[in-house]
Write a protein that holds these residues in place. Sequence first.
Motif, PDB file in Angstrom:
ATOM      1  N   VAL A   1      91.981  23.470  64.758  1.00 15.22           N
ATOM      2  CA  VAL A   1      90.630  23.492  64.647  1.00 15.22           C
ATOM      3  C   VAL A   1      89.837  23.339  63.168  1.00 15.22           C
ATOM      4  O   VAL A   1      89.071  22.655  62.822  1.00 15.22           O
ATOM      5  N   TYR A   2      90.738  23.892  62.294  1.00 16.90           N
ATOM      6  CA  TYR A   2      90.152  23.898  61.027  1.00 16.90           C
ATOM      7  C   TYR A   2      90.078  22.402  60.206  1.00 16.90           C
ATOM      8  O   TYR A   2      89.305  22.059  59.856  1.00 16.90           O
ATOM      9  N   THR A   3      91.405  21.844  60.663  1.00 17.28           N
ATOM     10  CA  THR A   3      91.367  20.544  60.006  1.00 17.28           C
ATOM     11  C   THR A   3      90.526  19.406  60.631  1.00 17.28           C
ATOM     12  O   THR A   3      90.080  18.748  60.131  1.00 17.28           O
ATOM     13  N   ALA A   4      90.368  19.773  61.824  1.00 18.86           N
ATOM     14  CA  ALA A   4      89.178  18.829  62.768  1.00 18.86           C
ATOM     15  C   ALA A   4      87.865  19.081  62.112  1.00 18.86           C
ATOM     16  O   ALA A   4      87.257  18.034  61.569  1.00 18.86           O
ATOM     17  N   ARG A   5      87.566  20.192  61.741  1.00 18.92           N
ATOM     18  CA  ARG A   5      86.261  20.429  61.094  1.00 18.92           C
ATOM     19  C   ARG A   5      86.194  19.688  59.641  1.00 18.92           C
ATOM     20  O   ARG A   5      85.287  19.097  59.455  1.00 18.92           O
ATOM     21  N   LEU A   6      87.354  19.918  58.962  1.00 18.57           N
ATOM     22  CA  LEU A   6      87.314  19.593  57.542  1.00 18.57           C
ATOM     23  C   LEU A   6      87.559  18.052  57.286  1.00 18.57           C
ATOM     24  O   LEU A   6      86.998  17.493  56.471  1.00 18.57           O
ATOM     25  N   GLY A   7      88.417  17.784  58.082  1.00 19.52           N
ATOM     26  CA  GLY A   7      88.785  16.364  57.972  1.00 19.52           C
ATOM     27  C   GLY A   7      89.818  16.064  57.001  1.00 19.52           C
ATOM     28  O   GLY A   7      90.191  15.008  56.771  1.00 19.52           O
TER      29      GLY A   7
ATOM     30  N   VAL B   1      98.248  16.207  59.567  1.00 21.83           N
ATOM     31  CA  VAL B   1      97.621  15.077  58.887  1.00 21.83           C
ATOM     32  C   VAL B   1      98.398  13.952  58.606  1.00 21.83           C
ATOM     33  O   VAL B   1      98.264  12.909  58.676  1.00 21.83           O
ATOM     34  N   MET B   2      99.544  14.450  57.972  1.00 23.11           N
ATOM     35  CA  MET B   2     100.461  13.328  57.435  1.00 23.11           C
ATOM     36  C   MET B   2     101.281  12.445  58.647  1.00 23.11           C
ATOM     37  O   MET B   2     101.157  11.256  58.569  1.00 23.11           O
ATOM     38  N   LEU B   3     101.588  13.392  59.345  1.00 19.48           N
ATOM     39  CA  LEU B   3     101.902  12.559  60.882  1.00 19.48           C
ATOM     40  C   LEU B   3     101.037  11.560  61.262  1.00 19.48           C
ATOM     41  O   LEU B   3     101.412  10.452  61.681  1.00 19.48           O
ATOM     42  N   MET B   4      99.806  12.172  61.495  1.00 15.40           N
ATOM     43  CA  MET B   4      98.908  11.302  62.058  1.00 15.40           C
ATOM     44  C   MET B   4      98.726  10.118  61.263  1.00 15.40           C
ATOM     45  O   MET B   4      98.419   8.814  61.894  1.00 15.40           O
ATOM     46  N   ASN B   5      98.473  10.004  59.920  1.00 15.48           N
ATOM     47  CA  ASN B   5      98.415   9.116  59.014  1.00 15.48           C
ATOM     48  C   ASN B   5      99.483   8.221  59.038  1.00 15.48           C
ATOM     49  O   ASN B   5      99.403   6.969  58.923  1.00 15.48           O
ATOM     50  N   ALA B   6     100.727   8.821  59.427  1.00 14.66           N
ATOM     51  CA  ALA B   6     101.933   7.974  59.518  1.00 14.66           C
ATOM     52  C   ALA B   6     101.950   7.206  60.861  1.00 14.66           C
ATOM     53  O   ALA B   6     102.994   6.388  61.157  1.00 14.66           O
ATOM     54  N   GLY B   7     101.062   7.384  61.582  1.00 10.59           N
ATOM     55  CA  GLY B   7     100.816   6.476  62.870  1.00 10.59           C
ATOM     56  C   GLY B   7     101.575   7.364  63.980  1.00 10.59           C
ATOM     57  O   GLY B   7     101.732   6.627  65.200  1.00 10.59           O
ATOM     58  N   TRP B   8     101.595   8.570  63.828  1.00 12.94           N
ATOM     59  CA  TRP B   8     102.057   9.427  65.305  1.00 12.94           C
ATOM     60  C   TRP B   8     100.768   9.415  66.112  1.00 12.94           C
ATOM     61  O   TRP B   8      99.681   9.469  65.824  1.00 12.94           O
TER      62      TRP B   8
END
Lengths: 355, 521, 344
Positions: free
Chosen positions: C254-260, C100-107
């Motif tokens: 899968v879990y992160t996708a569901r929880l956000g 999540v941190m990498l995605m938020n950092a623009g990866w």
Amino acid sequence: MSANAHGPSEALKGLVRRQYFWGIVAIALLLLVNLIKDPGYLAVSIGSSGNLVGNVIDILRAAAPIILIAVGMCLVVATGGIDLSVGSVMVVAGAVSMEFLKGAPDTVGSGLAAIGLVVVVSAALGAVNGALVSVVGLQPFISTLVIMLAGRGLAKVITGGQNTSATNETFRWIANGYVLGLPVVFLLALLLAVAMGLLVRRSALGLMLEAIGMDAKAARLAGVNRRALLFTVYILGGVLAGFAGVFATASVMTVDVSRTGYQLELDAILAVVIGGTSLAGGKFNITGAVVGAILIATLDKTVVFLGVSSSATPAFKAVVIVVLCLLQSERVRRMFRQRRAAGAARPAEREVVAA
Amino acid sequence: MPESLPIVEMAGISISFPGVKALDAVGLRLFPGEVHTLMGENGAGKSTLIKALTGVYKIDEGEIRIAGEPRRLSGTADAQSAGISTVYQEVNLCANLTIGENVMLGHEVRGAAGINWRATHRAAGATLEKLGLGHLNPKQPLATLPLAVQQLVAISRSMVAKCKVLILDEPTSSLDANEVEQLFTVMRGLRDQGVAILFVSHFLDQVYAISDRLTVLRNGRFEGEYRTHELDRAQLISKMIGKDIAALKSLGAKASRRARPDAEPLYSAKGISRKGAIDEVDIDLHRGEVVGLAGLLGSGRTELARLIYGADRPDTGEVTMNGEKAEISTPAKALARRIAFSSENRRDEGIVRDLSVRENLVLAVQARRGWARPLPRREQDAIVEKYMSALGVRPADPERPVRLLSGGNQQKVLLGRWLATEPDILILDEPTRGIDVGAKAEIQEYVSVLADEGLSVLFISSEIEEVVRQSDRIIVLKDHRKIAELEGGQGVSAESIVTVIAEDGLGDPSADAAVREEVTT
Amino acid sequence: MSALTTHPTAEPTGVRALAKRLSLHLDTLPTAAAVVIFIGMIVYGEAAYGRIVQFNTLSNLLINNAHLVILTVGLTFVILTGGIDLSVGAVIAFSSVAGVMLMNAGWNPWLAMLLMVLIGTAFGAASGVLVQYFHVQPFIATLAMMFLGRGLASILSTVPERLADDSPLRSLGTQIEIYDGPKVDDIVITPGVIIAAIVVAAAFFVLHRTRTGRTVYAIGGSEQSAALMGLPVAATKMWVYIISGTLSGLAAVVYTARLGSAQNITGIGWELDAIAATVIGGTLLTGGAGFVLGSVVGALVLGLMNVLITRDGGIPPEATTIITGGILLVFVLLQRAVLARRRE
């Protein structure tokens, strides 16, 4: 090993064999680092009420609960087992005592009653572990993992999910009081550790536990009562963890159901391994575990003192455990032995493989 | 046998373990299409040689050539890819899988959708069929088969691996005559297909029935390589034992036996049994006598000893000691009643390898006292000094970890541990197995001295001669039951015991014909 | 030869034949028990609280437990060999926080997702090396990895990291309506459920249709025998830890996708859930016997238990771990009883 080694090499071997020596070296190094940052770090002054005050005293105070769970873990590990539930037993102990003291009068009697209650409850949890391991024959990590996770649930059920506080001066004195200028917690922890050390080494308990940990079948055929001994050891581990829980909650007189004792099994295992006890069981060293516990407390304080984010410490500790496990593994030891043998003329002693 | 190039050639192989030179410049040649027997007494180095060939042990000196190429194998998988399969005495299969899977593991028939189970089971069935095991259902779990049949399944497995060299390490120990004959049929079939078979067996007539050539080892040394038909049995035996035929006649006969006091027995068991281990047995033990347990491997010797000691809990039976009823269901209880048991499995159930000699010696005494009453250092020293010198433990350093001692000295430490408990009854299960000759003789002699001093000894050994030599009375076991009890002395020899075993159940067509033949030689 | 034929199948008549037939299928017994328990829980739930047997509830059961199913499949591999993996929960924490941190950092989100899975692979490989090449006991090795994963996650962040609302990762948690039932009683799945289904199918294939899978069972039966049979024991043991780690990484996705969102305390105690699910599903904790489909049922039993506890309202949610632990112990005891019976 070889009888004809003399002088410095022998002395060096003697030191290497006492693995906790390196723990002491590490403590000294950490203190040195702190000393460089602040030349007054080691200063101990006398406080207003005649007590010693200083960073070193803080370290000793912080080391107290770790010493207790490390000693308990050390005995369990010697039998070839492990106790993952120490942290959870701590939080249950804290929850039980706080819930009890919340409704009790602030007297010496209720303080002692709370401690008595903690002993009973933590011994009961230890007995569950002991029964599952010795009577049922479950692998220790499964039995204690269940108690580790269910124990925290139990603490939450006891306090209704709240972080409970209470007041009791006797109870508080245990964590914050001083005797002879030294913190009571540290003295108590040291006293219990010494008592345990005397118990196992002056009696034959130590030999029996080692025999079980090294070769359970042979120990059984030699008449060693494995079942009763395992039961005893897990109960001892539970009670020591219960005291550690009292120490941890009494200083703030609050139990934090999700944080008290959280991941302290990591500290206990690390202290044991630093002390030179192999996680495979067998030979154990209580002094080493105490040194390991003080090293961990020093490390925790140093990290805070240096302003490094303390969130990094668990990962660092885990890496240390992995490294020490590797050093204890047969493959790495053989590598070292071969290197040493290459220097010496004689090849390392080969173990008897022939049946 | 075609005199082609050898498929396996081992030359000058030496391996040593601390205190024992297990192999000393031993050679072995295997040709395609022959059955080659490796002969030798226990401890001659047969197993070590096989493990050297398959790469389980590292070789100190010597050379191995496979199909002419110098080669060092690094373990079972490597050996198999070089065409060498081994079937061991103990069945090494997976009891949780089916028969067919065990046969085909690693060689399953694969199709587009992964393993084709139907074809795999069919292939397993075909392989089993070739071994005359066509009646077995490959889909049945292996665990439902008796051990003897599991052994044959293990052999069919090596056929699937298309081996060029098949090593059979005492595969016949647990087979009856029909099963042995069936195995031989298979071996001949494989030999005719050009497979080189290395066969290890203790049964002489089996060796003469099946093998083309043989290699004899003695005390880790190469004694010779012979064509089987050029060496008669008497010659073979004398090569194995290193004694001539005349000496052999007297071997095993005990010169005299101790007079047994007619007093009531010290220990008496009526009908003790344990399911799957031993059928109901009566056994009496008296002071001052050595009782031997004789029988083939798997006859229930160790199982009976474990019941007496309480290492396993008996299902039935009644035990009296000194006339009063005794319940011995755990080792601790046995020790409290002054019974001691030295396990055949010295490494795993005997010594505690990482403890010192001193700690090993006092362990049982201490366990009986309980942990709360430690043995004072002075008494420890007394025990250590007494037994280290009486048994001649070398090196005489009580603080040395016992794992660093040789097998013979480990065995002495173990014996010392049990003697330190001052037992009335001492059960010794294979006390001389796998130790060097000197230590062996010392232990044998010590056992006699103990009995002379009034101890009751139960002596178990797979070497029947040794049992005969040591014992005043011999209980013969077969197929988990007691078949005879013989008074020791001049009349009893290894031969007469083998006769008893062989003639037991003679009316039964499945009697052990192989052993019976051996007796007549 | 005639003597042989009398041995294995002596008089297969009457009661003994029946007993023999039953004993042949003794290892499927625990799995059958799990199915019976699952059905029993559904029937009880429907009778006591209602609204259990409907598309909506059952769909949610699958959606909310997809990650647990994936974890359980991985653990089934490890337990079948007689090993254990205690690091799964911590790996999820580290992998999801890092992702999540990498995605938020623009990866690139897809690259980040791949990395999340690979983080799991790396943890599994490390455990495998410790276990196989340094002979560290499996629970010690994976316990160290558990502390390491949790510690690394805490270094990254100690607060919940929220996934951007437009992150493609969320698409894996989108609910897809397959059948439009009355009111909200629809059949709904998410890509996460599909991933879980694929994982289960693939695991079933590997375990029952490949040599690697059969080696897994052989090692659990007897590691020594497997080695003497020339099977690739070392490589296979490495693989099972790598599979378990990788599936933990996938479960994190899968879990992160569901929880956000992701947090360093995500997945505490999930190792217990996954072990319990595997054991309830009929896999022997000592290895050698079990079914991956049974483990799925086990995971659903635990999921359904949570639903029932929520519906009941009388049991504090804190007690869930106590109940899970209790169930695990009961099943382990049952296994021992069955094994002891079989030995006789």
